[in-house]
Scaffold this active site. Structure first.
Site, PDB file in Angstrom:
ATOM      1  N   ARG A  78       0.856  -1.186   0.000  1.00 41.95           N
ATOM      2  CA  ARG A  78       0.000   0.000   0.000  1.00 41.95           C
ATOM      3  C   ARG A  78       0.892   1.237   0.000  1.00 41.95           C
ATOM      4  O   ARG A  78       1.930   1.275   0.664  1.00 41.95           O
ATOM      5  CB  ARG A  78      -0.910   0.025   1.237  1.00 41.95           C
ATOM      6  CG  ARG A  78      -2.031  -1.004   1.199  1.00 41.95           C
ATOM      7  CD  ARG A  78      -3.080  -0.635   0.153  1.00 41.95           C
ATOM      8  NE  ARG A  78      -4.135  -1.626   0.094  1.00 41.95           N
ATOM      9  CZ  ARG A  78      -4.129  -2.661  -0.742  1.00 41.95           C
ATOM     10  NH1 ARG A  78      -3.112  -2.850  -1.553  1.00 41.95           N
ATOM     11  NH2 ARG A  78      -5.148  -3.507  -0.760  1.00 41.95           N
TER      12      ARG A  78
ATOM     13  N   HIS B 171      -0.671   0.038 -10.099  1.00 39.33           N
ATOM     14  CA  HIS B 171      -1.340  -0.866  -9.156  1.00 39.33           C
ATOM     15  C   HIS B 171      -1.931  -2.079  -9.882  1.00 39.33           C
ATOM     16  O   HIS B 171      -3.140  -2.323  -9.857  1.00 39.33           O
ATOM     17  CB  HIS B 171      -2.441  -0.112  -8.399  1.00 39.33           C
ATOM     18  CG  HIS B 171      -2.778  -0.763  -7.080  1.00 39.33           C
ATOM     19  ND1 HIS B 171      -3.230  -0.056  -5.994  1.00 39.33           N
ATOM     20  CD2 HIS B 171      -2.742  -2.057  -6.685  1.00 39.33           C
ATOM     21  CE1 HIS B 171      -3.456  -0.876  -4.980  1.00 39.33           C
ATOM     22  NE2 HIS B 171      -3.168  -2.111  -5.387  1.00 39.33           N
TER      23      HIS B 171
ATOM     24  N   GLU C 187      -4.019   7.483  -5.374  1.00 42.63           N
ATOM     25  CA  GLU C 187      -4.102   6.864  -6.698  1.00 42.63           C
ATOM     26  C   GLU C 187      -5.397   7.274  -7.387  1.00 42.63           C
ATOM     27  O   GLU C 187      -6.426   7.413  -6.741  1.00 42.63           O
ATOM     28  CB  GLU C 187      -4.052   5.337  -6.556  1.00 42.63           C
ATOM     29  CG  GLU C 187      -2.741   4.828  -5.966  1.00 42.63           C
ATOM     30  CD  GLU C 187      -2.689   3.312  -5.788  1.00 42.63           C
ATOM     31  OE1 GLU C 187      -3.712   2.647  -6.060  1.00 42.63           O
ATOM     32  OE2 GLU C 187      -1.638   2.791  -5.392  1.00 42.63           O
TER      33      GLU C 187
END
Length: 328
Positions: free
Chosen positions: A239, A287, A268
């Protein structure tokens, strides 16, 4: 008899919803890459028995107060820091996730990110595409070896263990730091438990796979980067909030570490003006840790099965708050 109402917060493959189709009334946000608005999510939550959610969807106390019928929030992710689990538990709402099915795929990506950063793969690909390759040189785009180096894994869960397994194929020395010792991993893979301080000081590759908790938030600070080897490469596939990004960029600029490979960021998505993207020795990915076609389909189907099981009063395949009691 009225069917349960399930709201899906992102467009997912129809095949993934098969377990739900005959059982529930399904409404789905039509976009795949654009998240549902907060207003629309709360509107749908007011009548939903179940929410099929993404990490980008904030399911907090405010939303739950508006959702009197809500029985389950099922995340399309192994993480669940977007959900107020304590509030959900108070309200007897099950919180589900998708562990196991994505471990190997995420481990593949993590190790690929490690290799790409260490061997300067992305930088080299751009070098040739931009027409810079005019001749050969002994140290042209020379990276650093992976084999026989020391990998330090912070967070030895399922994914961390899978990464360690891959590291054995490169004859790496494996250090790990975790909340608890993993004697089975030590025995099977030859991994060595280390304190966090020992790990960051001794490792050539520091790989963060820790979940985001109050203990891990901002774990990697300016002081931590200063204590790494100047040749060290930092990889984060957990994370974004475990890292102080300003401190990481400073460590890159001041050559306190050799590079970084990042699949996650604090906020993000990031834009092209993000400070870390200015550096050739930073490999940044959007991601995509679990993003293989096979795994995403399996994850999406698991979310549907979790919802069906909860709404039927059964134990779901993957539940975060075990203390929620289901009535038969």
């Amino acid at each position: 008899m009225t069917k349960p109402y399930v709201y899906v917060t992102r467009r997912v493959p129809e095949e993934a919803l098969t377990p739900l189709r005959d059982f529930a009334e399904i409404h789905m946000w039509p976009e795949e890459e654009v998240p549902v608005s907060r207003e629309e999510l709360i509107k749908q939550a007011k009548k939903a028995d179940a929410l099929y959610t993404m990490l980008s969807d904030k399911v907090d106390a405010e939303l739950m107060r508006e959702a009197p019928n809500l029985k389950v929030v099922a995340n399309l992710a192994v993480g669940y820091d977007n959900i107020d689990v304590n509030e959900a538990t108070k309200r007897n709402i099950a919180v589900c996730n998708t562990p196991d099915v994505l471990s190997d795929t995420t481990a593949d990506l993590t190790f690929a990110l490690l290799m790409a950063t260490g061997r300067r793969i992305v930088e080299s690909a751009e070098y040739i595409k931009k027409g810079y390759w005019k001749n050969w040189g002994p140290l042209l785009l020379a990276g650093t070896d992976i084999h026989h180096k020391t990998i330090g894994i912070v967070g030895m869960g399922r994914i961390g263990t899978a990464v360690a397994k891959r590291a054995t194929g490169f004859d790496m020395e494996i250090l790990y730091h975790n909340r608890s010792r993993k004697e089975d991993v030590e025995k099977q893979l030859g991994a060595t438990y280390a304190s966090f301080d020992q790990l960051i000081e001794m490792s050539d590759y520091i790989v963060c796979l820790a979940p985001l908790t109050e203990e891990t938030r901002d774990l990697f600070t300016e002081d931590v980067f200063k204590r790494m080897k100047s040749s060290a490469i930092f990889i984060n596939a957990s994370r974004g909030a475990v890292v102080d990004e300003e401190a990481l960029e400073k460590a890159i600029v001041e050559k306190e570490i050799a590079g970084a490979g990042l699949d996650v960021f604090r906020e993000e998505p990031i834009g092209e003006d993000h400070a870390l993207l200015k550096h050739d020795n930073v490999v940044a990915l959007p991601h995509i840790g679990s993003s293989s076609v096979e795994t995403r389909y399996e994850m999406a189907k698991l979310v549907s099965r979790n919802i069906v099981h909860v709404l039927q009063g059964k134990e779901p395949e993957a539940i975060v708050n075990q203390e929620v009691i289901y009535k038969e």
